[in-house]
Design an enzyme around this catalytic site. Structure first.
Site, PDB file in Angstrom:
ATOM      1  N   ASN A 126      -6.165  -2.955   1.991  1.00 12.07           N
ATOM      2  CA  ASN A 126      -6.117  -4.403   2.134  1.00 12.07           C
ATOM      3  C   ASN A 126      -7.538  -4.942   2.198  1.00 12.07           C
ATOM      4  O   ASN A 126      -8.432  -4.316   2.761  1.00 12.07           O
ATOM      5  CB  ASN A 126      -5.377  -4.796   3.412  1.00 12.07           C
ATOM      6  CG  ASN A 126      -3.884  -4.619   3.299  1.00 12.07           C
ATOM      7  OD1 ASN A 126      -3.324  -4.526   2.216  1.00 12.07           O
ATOM      8  ND2 ASN A 126      -3.213  -4.561   4.443  1.00 12.07           N
ATOM      9  N   ARG A 182       0.833  -1.214   0.000  1.00 12.90           N
ATOM     10  CA  ARG A 182       0.000   0.000   0.000  1.00 12.90           C
ATOM     11  C   ARG A 182       0.865   1.261   0.000  1.00 12.90           C
ATOM     12  O   ARG A 182       0.575   2.218  -0.720  1.00 12.90           O
ATOM     13  CB  ARG A 182      -0.952   0.003   1.199  1.00 12.90           C
ATOM     14  CG  ARG A 182      -2.025  -1.070   1.098  1.00 12.90           C
ATOM     15  CD  ARG A 182      -2.902  -1.098   2.328  1.00 12.90           C
ATOM     16  NE  ARG A 182      -2.078  -1.383   3.507  1.00 12.90           N
ATOM     17  CZ  ARG A 182      -2.434  -1.137   4.751  1.00 12.90           C
ATOM     18  NH1 ARG A 182      -3.611  -0.591   5.017  1.00 12.90           N
ATOM     19  NH2 ARG A 182      -1.644  -1.427   5.757  1.00 12.90           N
TER      20      ARG A 182
END
Length: 90
Positions: free
Chosen positions: A36, A18
């Site tokens: 996620n 990320r």
């Protein structure tokens, strides 16, 4: 402008995916978010020009050096949210 939803599978959680995606989106000029998903994949919503989206898609297919991308699913994003920047969501 294109609006896409990407689902990235493989070894993509707990490896900085990320964070690196946030950095790459900033370099390319993509707006949207990365987060996620409970089953272990990563969801990315991206908004950008054709050229920006092509560059971002190419990067997502490889991911950062700390990850192993097995599959990249791409769909049109059907949401109505307007994005001002790119962010990490939890």
């Amino acid at each position: 402008m294109q609006q896409k939803l990407f689902i990235v599978t493989g070894h993509v959680q707990s490896v900085g995916f990320r964070f690196f995606t946030l950095q790459e989106a900033g370099k390319i000029g993509i707006k949207g978010y990365v987060k996620n998903r409970p089953e272990g994949s990563v969801e990315v919503v991206a908004v950008g020009s054709d050229a920006q989206m092509a560059a971002f898609r190419n990067w997502l297919q490889k991911g950062p050096p700390t990850s192993v991308v097995c599959n990249l699913i791409e769909q049109s994003y059907q949401g109505s949210e307007q994005f001002e920047h790119f962010e990490i969501r939890r």
